[in-house]
Design a protein around this motif. Structure first.
Motif, PDB file in Angstrom:
ATOM      1  N   VAL A 130       0.874  -1.000   0.126  1.00  0.00           N
ATOM      2  CA  VAL A 130      -0.147   0.086   0.011  1.00  0.00           C
ATOM      3  C   VAL A 130       0.986   1.261   0.003  1.00  0.00           C
ATOM      4  O   VAL A 130       0.784   1.966  -0.972  1.00  0.00           O
ATOM      5  N   GLU A 131       1.903   1.309   1.118  1.00  0.00           N
ATOM      6  CA  GLU A 131       2.807   2.392   1.212  1.00  0.00           C
ATOM      7  C   GLU A 131       2.384   3.880   0.516  1.00  0.00           C
ATOM      8  O   GLU A 131       3.257   4.400  -0.064  1.00  0.00           O
ATOM      9  N   ARG A 132       1.432   4.251   1.290  1.00  0.00           N
ATOM     10  CA  ARG A 132       0.803   5.660   0.773  1.00  0.00           C
ATOM     11  C   ARG A 132       1.641   6.617   1.322  1.00  0.00           C
ATOM     12  O   ARG A 132       1.837   7.713   0.628  1.00  0.00           O
ATOM     13  N   ILE A 133       2.084   6.561   2.443  1.00  0.00           N
ATOM     14  CA  ILE A 133       2.987   7.565   3.175  1.00  0.00           C
ATOM     15  C   ILE A 133       4.369   7.623   2.405  1.00  0.00           C
ATOM     16  O   ILE A 133       4.922   8.680   2.128  1.00  0.00           O
ATOM     17  N   SER A 134       4.859   6.482   2.293  1.00  0.00           N
ATOM     18  CA  SER A 134       6.215   6.189   1.714  1.00  0.00           C
ATOM     19  C   SER A 134       6.225   7.094   0.242  1.00  0.00           C
ATOM     20  O   SER A 134       7.287   7.555  -0.246  1.00  0.00           O
ATOM     21  N   LYS A 135       5.045   6.817  -0.516  1.00  0.00           N
ATOM     22  CA  LYS A 135       4.966   7.416  -1.599  1.00  0.00           C
ATOM     23  C   LYS A 135       4.609   9.084  -1.606  1.00  0.00           C
ATOM     24  O   LYS A 135       4.214   9.324  -2.768  1.00  0.00           O
ATOM     25  N   GLY A 136       4.429   9.463  -0.647  1.00  0.00           N
ATOM     26  CA  GLY A 136       4.369  11.068  -0.530  1.00  0.00           C
ATOM     27  C   GLY A 136       2.932  11.468  -0.216  1.00  0.00           C
ATOM     28  O   GLY A 136       2.666  12.685  -0.262  1.00  0.00           O
ATOM     29  N   GLY A 137       2.171  10.268  -0.226  1.00  0.00           N
ATOM     30  CA  GLY A 137       0.584  10.461   0.172  1.00  0.00           C
ATOM     31  C   GLY A 137       0.288  10.781   1.412  1.00  0.00           C
ATOM     32  O   GLY A 137       0.976  10.868   2.349  1.00  0.00           O
ATOM     33  N   MET A 138      -0.970  10.514   1.616  1.00  0.00           N
ATOM     34  CA  MET A 138      -1.636  10.638   2.994  1.00  0.00           C
ATOM     35  C   MET A 138      -2.517   9.441   3.153  1.00  0.00           C
ATOM     36  O   MET A 138      -2.921   8.635   2.124  1.00  0.00           O
ATOM     37  N   THR A 139      -2.862   9.345   4.527  1.00  0.00           N
ATOM     38  CA  THR A 139      -3.528   8.240   4.595  1.00  0.00           C
ATOM     39  C   THR A 139      -5.029   8.363   4.117  1.00  0.00           C
ATOM     40  O   THR A 139      -5.556   9.139   3.846  1.00  0.00           O
ATOM     41  N   ALA A 140      -5.740   7.020   3.708  1.00  0.00           N
ATOM     42  CA  ALA A 140      -6.943   7.182   3.006  1.00  0.00           C
ATOM     43  C   ALA A 140      -7.921   7.602   3.642  1.00  0.00           C
ATOM     44  O   ALA A 140      -8.841   8.570   3.201  1.00  0.00           O
ATOM     45  N   CYS A 141      -8.128   7.597   5.038  1.00  0.00           N
ATOM     46  CA  CYS A 141      -9.001   8.342   5.860  1.00  0.00           C
ATOM     47  C   CYS A 141      -9.019   9.670   5.751  1.00  0.00           C
ATOM     48  O   CYS A 141     -10.143  10.324   5.632  1.00  0.00           O
ATOM     49  N   ALA A 142      -7.682  10.146   5.924  1.00  0.00           N
ATOM     50  CA  ALA A 142      -7.594  11.736   5.997  1.00  0.00           C
ATOM     51  C   ALA A 142      -7.895  12.170   4.513  1.00  0.00           C
ATOM     52  O   ALA A 142      -8.566  13.448   4.477  1.00  0.00           O
ATOM     53  N   GLU A 143      -7.644  11.325   3.481  1.00  0.00           N
ATOM     54  CA  GLU A 143      -8.222  11.999   2.214  1.00  0.00           C
ATOM     55  C   GLU A 143      -9.403  11.946   1.921  1.00  0.00           C
ATOM     56  O   GLU A 143     -10.004  12.820   1.125  1.00  0.00           O
ATOM     57  N   ALA A 144     -10.156  10.886   2.178  1.00  0.00           N
ATOM     58  CA  ALA A 144     -11.462  10.970   2.243  1.00  0.00           C
ATOM     59  C   ALA A 144     -12.318  11.955   2.952  1.00  0.00           C
ATOM     60  O   ALA A 144     -13.642  12.143   2.538  1.00  0.00           O
ATOM     61  N   CYS A 145     -11.985  12.235   4.056  1.00  0.00           N
ATOM     62  CA  CYS A 145     -12.780  13.018   4.953  1.00  0.00           C
ATOM     63  C   CYS A 145     -13.148  14.161   4.372  1.00  0.00           C
ATOM     64  O   CYS A 145     -12.529  15.206   4.096  1.00  0.00           O
ATOM     65  N   PRO A 146     -14.317  14.535   4.273  1.00  0.00           N
ATOM     66  CA  PRO A 146     -15.071  15.759   3.614  1.00  0.00           C
ATOM     67  C   PRO A 146     -15.081  17.010   4.441  1.00  0.00           C
ATOM     68  O   PRO A 146     -14.982  17.856   3.963  1.00  0.00           O
TER      69      PRO A 146
END
Lengths: 322, 378, 379
Positions: free
Chosen positions: A180-196
């Motif tokens: 999954v490695e979202r943080i390592s790839k410079g992204g953020m957690t899925a929940c933070a990204e989804a939260c409206p």
């Protein structure tokens, strides 16, 4: 028994007690580039987009409610649920974020402790704290399933899959586990990204703690531009009147602190947080363990002494034939 | 005349079959949450020829949007239906005539129908400088409204402007435009906000009044609960996308093309009370309402939201008390209680140990007593 | 001639058959556990991850298996050779208790097919108490097997090997005193990391290992008393009371040490008020303390200490006391948070009962077939 024997026994006991007070190691410090999340209960509207995003990102199945298996009915963390939104309700539950006759939402997921109990107790290093980001990850290939992490976690986060023949422990890994490695790839957690609404915010622990404190300093009713996404670089902000927060950031210091911080308008014990002091229990256990077994010194000395005594006694008793 | 005859006449008058007419009435009743029998009562009321109630329709600061939306109804043609149901004695857009004659006809109608006419107001009322910023036939809208309201049986404010002031009332509001209710102290005004408002909400309210002689149940802001009791967010067909975290982030992106939730594009559905997603517009069906065609709701019906908040700023999500099915703080998975069987087995196991020990103890005691007795005997 | 003799006699008695039936039932449910997962057999959940399989089979079960350990201290460290005849049966009970305790730990593991990871040095987490418990118990089972092997070797007539083994036995005996000291105390240390979940009346933090080892040794002596009494009564052998009564001094002395530490800790840390709280935890505390006090009362005079009946009652009470201390801390007054509860399911209990039945069964069979019990024809 004779008084003299009693006093001897009591004296011996006290001496042993004195030895028993071993030095605990101090709590661990946050990782140098610790990342985490800030959950603001007053912004959460209970939409559960984060629960759905988590299930999708981590490949977790929906939880069935009896025969109904076409939507997710997760009621708590489990072997299939790494993140869940729960509701606090009092009385009529009419007003959001009111302690009496009100309701509020709380997010439950791994707190990514600074001094993780699960990491400390795992015999086979199946739980690890990343030395740079502080993210607590789980490694099922090393795990023996002893479930010490479950009893050692103050928040009851790791969940064993009892319903599977070959189950494993499941817990949030901040979307950074292998594959999954979202943080390592410079992204953020899925929940933070989804939260409206920005209730779940991602970022460095330092920046999130500063943001939390900023919010606690607001006067109720003061308009604030709440960030969404990553607190260090929000993709948007939205203006809202600040509520009357509880003047406490959960996770700043509890049991050594956590990387996932919470703020709310409801007292934290009512939101299901455990009664924790500032010491992590794991640090005390490690202190005892190291005091007794460091370098195997004490056991080695004890064994030497015992060997000497036993040998001498068995020589006396016809060659130790037992 | 029997009711059967009434329906025959209606068929001739309106040129629609009795079946279509009854279907229409059932539909209107359903919109208001009324039953089939109440629908039949409405049908009877419409079919029975009687003196048609008078309607006086005023226009203030408006764009005529509400009237235009009313004219778009096609099933059956609202124009025909309403003009056959009511006696529209004054309507600036639809009247054939113009000028002082029409104004005189209005005054005469009001005088002749005191306490029985329905007053509909479209558009807001400016109040600054005595209300001179909207004058019809030399009199201010403020005066017109108050005069007409004096002897009205019911007052309907149709559209956002009449309900709460509309776009002109949002800052800086140079004419001090206000909604009709705000300038009529102590009068009950039915507010039907929307920009434009949905014509079926108006139609249903009027039919309710004609059939039962009373207005439908209103909320604290004078809006009929059947139409404004729920948020757009609660009826929206894209709600599952909101709940699952699927949001369009830019117009034309993948999420937008897939019809995902428009919350992050500024949809004000979560803080706007209206029934647009349920009844839609223009009688075409198929999702013909703003969100349905891909644009976020901007809260046109909601005072404080429509025209007040920027189009693309995030709405505040008005949440209601969560249902009992929402997991509570102390809800757990997979916890089973103690069963009677388990307690019995556990008790039996412990009991067996205690029992065996007791038996052994008594045996030991007995044998030791025997040994002692035999010792003492020796 | 050997001081020990196989008991002989019929193997397939009703008792043995009954025990075998219970054992078979237990293994049947165990098979379901392996086929369908733990949830199919146990009532474990997210808050109560350790149930009776850990708390009884491993924690209490190994404490019950401390007979060999306690006697090793008495006979080989404190040089009280008069208890020598009690050693072999105690070693058999210990070997069975520890082997089945280890088996219990194994089938309780959620990823048992990866259990070997705990033996791989590159996986070791030296901060973990569980690591030390696991390795130590495994090593001790080997040591117990070696310590008990003379009984096998004697039966098989392998005198040469037996003589060579005897030369090294002192080393294994010394290790066999060190290892249980380490892991029995650590079975108490495991509770420290559980922090607030353990009720304050039981959460003694740094003193947990001390309380654990003191009660373990006491339970070791008690189990020797218990098994000795049951063997005498069950197999109708001559009374061994004269031999067992000496152990009572150790038991009462250690109970006093335990009580001083226990109540001292509560006093110094200001928790004594909880003892009088009139709640469930206080009730369990009083029951537990009463069970610790019974031996002190029952063995209060020399006359009572010579009564086989009194010794057995004291021993059983102490065994229940030590077991209850562990059960209370790990399970009964354990509180992971609101909404959680645990009581073992019937299959879960039957597995534990089956394992215990199996243990008793094997003990009886081996005592009949091998020279374990001391020869009472010796005068």
């Amino acid at each position: 028994m004779k008084r003299r024997d009693f006093l001897k026994a009591a004296a011996g006991a006290s001496a042993l007690c004195g030895m028993g007070v071993a030095e605990a190691r101090p709590n661990l410090e946050p990782a140098p580039q610790a990342v985490g999340m800030l959950f603001d209960s007053t912004l959460c509207v209970g939409c559960k987009a984060c629960v759905a995003a988590c299930k999708e990102t981590n490949g977790m199945p929906p939880v069935a409610d009896g025969d109904i298996d076409y939507y997710d009915s997760a009621r708590d963390l489990s072997g299939d649920t790494l993140n869940v939104i729960k509701v606090y309700r009092d009385g009529s539950g009419a007003t959001k974020d009111a302690v009496t006759n009100g309701f509020a939402f709380e997010k439950r997921s791994c707190m990514h402790c600074v001094d993780p109990g699960c990491v400390s107790v795992c015999p086979v290093t199946a739980m690890r704290r990343d030395p740079v980001t502080g993210i607590v990850t789980h490694h099922p290939d090393a795990c023996i399933g002893c479930r010490n992490c479950m009893v050692g976690c103050p928040y009851n986060v790791p969940q064993y899959q009892y319903d599977k023949t070959f189950g494993q422990i499941a817990k949030c890994q901040m979307c950074n586990q292998a594959g999954v490695e979202r943080i390592s790839k410079g992204g953020m957690t899925a929940c933070a990204e989804a939260c409206p609404t920005g209730a779940t915010l991602f970022g460095s622990r330092e920046a999130l703690l500063a943001e939390a404190k900023r919010r606690l300093a607001l006067k109720p009713g003061e308009i604030y531009a709440y960030p969404l996404g990553d607190v260090r670089n929000p993709y948007r902000r939205h203006e809202k009147a600040a509520p009357a927060y509880m003047p406490h950031v959960w996770g700043e210091r509890e049991a050594g602190g956590t990387n996932v911080l919470h703020i709310a308008a409801i007292p934290f014990d009512k939101l299901g947080m455990p009664p924790l002091g500032e010491r992590s229990a794991a640090s005390v256990a490690e202190g005892v363990q190291h005091a007794l077994y460091s370098y195997f010194a004490l056991p080695a000395i004890a064994l030497a002494g015992l060997t000497y005594v036993v040998r001498r006694n068995t020589d006396k008793n016809d060659g130790g034939e037992s | 005349m029997t009711s059967h005859d009434h329906f025959e006449l209606l068929e001739q008058r309106l040129g629609i079959s009795r079946r279509d007419f009854l279907k229409f009435c059932t539909g209107v009743a359903a919109t208001m949450g009324l039953s089939t029998s109440e629908a039949m009562a409405m049908a009877e009321a419409v079919a029975t020829p009687r003196k048609r109630p008078v309607v006086i329709w005023l226009h203030g600061q408006e764009c005529t949007g509400p009237t235009e939306s009313l004219l778009r109804g096609q099933h059956p043609s609202l124009e025909r239906l309403i003009l056959e149901m009511i006696s529209l004695d004054y309507h600036q857009t639809l009247d054939a005539g113009a000028g002082h004659d029409v104004e005189a006809a209005k005054d005469a109608s009001i005088a002749a129908n005191k306490g029985q006419y329905l007053l509909v107001v479209e558009g807001s009322v400016p109040t600054k400088d005595g209300g001179i910023y909207c004058k019809i036939a030399g009199k201010t809208m403020l005066e017109h409204t108050r005069e007409a309201a004096e002897h009205a049986a019911a007052i309907i404010a149709f559209g956002s402007c009449a309900s709460w002031g509309g776009v002109q009332s949002v800052g800086p509001n140079p004419t001090e435009a206000k909604g009709v209710g705000a300038i009529l102290a102590g009068k009950t005004v039915v507010n039907l906000p929307g920009c434009p408002p949905n014509p079926y909400n108006f139609l249903a309210t009027v039919m309710h009044f004609l059939t039962f002689g009373t207005l439908p149940e209103l909320d604290g802001e004078g809006r009929p609960k059947f139409a404004y009791g729920r948020l757009v967010h609660e009826n929206c067909e894209r709600r599952p996308h909101f709940d699952a975290g699927r949001f369009a982030k830019e117009f034309g992106d993948e999420g937008h093309r897939k019809g995902w939730c428009l919350y992050k594009l500024g949809c004000k559905g979560p803080e706007t009370y209206a029934n647009c997603p349920a009844v839609e517009f223009n009688d075409i069906g198929g999702g013909t309402w703003p969100v349905g065609v891909g644009h976020p709701c901007f809260g046109c019906a909601q005072e404080g939201v429509g025209f007040a908040k920027p189009l693309f700023s995030l709405a505040e999500v008005k949440t209601h008390t969560p249902p009992n099915a929402f997991p509570f703080i102390d809800d757990r998975e997979g916890v089973s209680g103690m069963t009677a069987g388990a307690a019995a087995v556990a008790g039996a196991a412990i009991g067996a140990v205690v029992g065996a020990s007791a038996v052994a103890a008594s045996k030991l005691g007995k044998s030791e007593d025997e040994a002692k007795n035999s010792d003492s005997r020796d | 001639m050997s001081a020990y003799r196989p008991l002989g006699g019929r193997i397939l008695t009703p008792t043995v058959i009954g025990l075998a039936a219970l054992a078979a039932l237990g293994f049947f449910f165990l098979a379901i556990r392996f086929i369908s997962g733990m949830g199919a057999v146990t009532n474990l959940n997210g808050g109560y991850a350790w149930g009776i399989w850990v708390v009884y089979d491993v924690v209490v079960g190994t404490a019950f298996a401390c007979g060999g350990y306690a006697l090793a201290i008495a006979v080989y460290v404190l040089n009280k050779g008069q208890y020598h005849p009690l050693v072999r049966p105690a070693l058999l009970a210990s070997l069975l208790g520890y082997a089945l305790g280890g088996f219990g730990a194994f089938f309780d593991m959620g990823r048992w097919w990866q259990f070997y990871n705990i033996l791989l040095p590159w996986h070791w987490n030296f901060n973990s108490v569980m690591l030390e418990v696991g390795l130590c118990v495994m090593a001790y089972i080997v040591v117990l097997a070696i310590e008990f092997s003379p009984a096998f070797l004697e039966r098989l007539g392998l005198r040469d090997i037996q003589r060579k083994l005897n030369k090294l036995l002192f080393l294994f005996i010394a290790i066999g005193v060190l290892l249980p000291t380490m892991h029995q105390s650590s079975l108490g240390s495991l509770l420290i990391a559980m922090g607030h979940k353990v009720h304050p009346l039981w959460q003694a933090m740094e003193l947990m290992p001390l309380l654990a080892i003191v009660t373990a040794v006491t339970m070791g002596f008690s189990i020797v008393l218990f098994e000795g009494s049951m063997v005498t009564a069950g197999f109708k052998r001559p009374s061994e009371t004269h031999l067992l009564s000496g152990l009572s001094r150790a038991i009462t002395g250690l109970i006093v040490v335990y009580l001083v530490i226990r109540f001292g800790e509560l006093l110094v840390r200001g928790k004594l008020g909880l003892v009088f709280a009139f709640d469930f935890a206080a009730l369990m505390f009083w029951i537990e303390t009463a069970l610790f006090l019974v031996p002190l009362v029952v063995l209060s005079s020399p006359a009572k200490r010579d009564s086989g009946r009194a010794l057995l009652i004291a021993a059983v009470s102490m065994l229940f006391a030590g077991a209850l201390w562990r059960f209370n801390a790990y399970l009964i007054t354990f509180n992971p948070g609101p909404g959680y509860s645990y009581f073992p399911s019937v299959p879960e209990i039957m597995v534990t009962v089956g394992i215990v039945a199996f243990e008793v069964l094997v003990y009886i069979v081996l005592v009949r077939l091998l020279p374990v019990l001391h020869d009472t024809r010796h005068a």
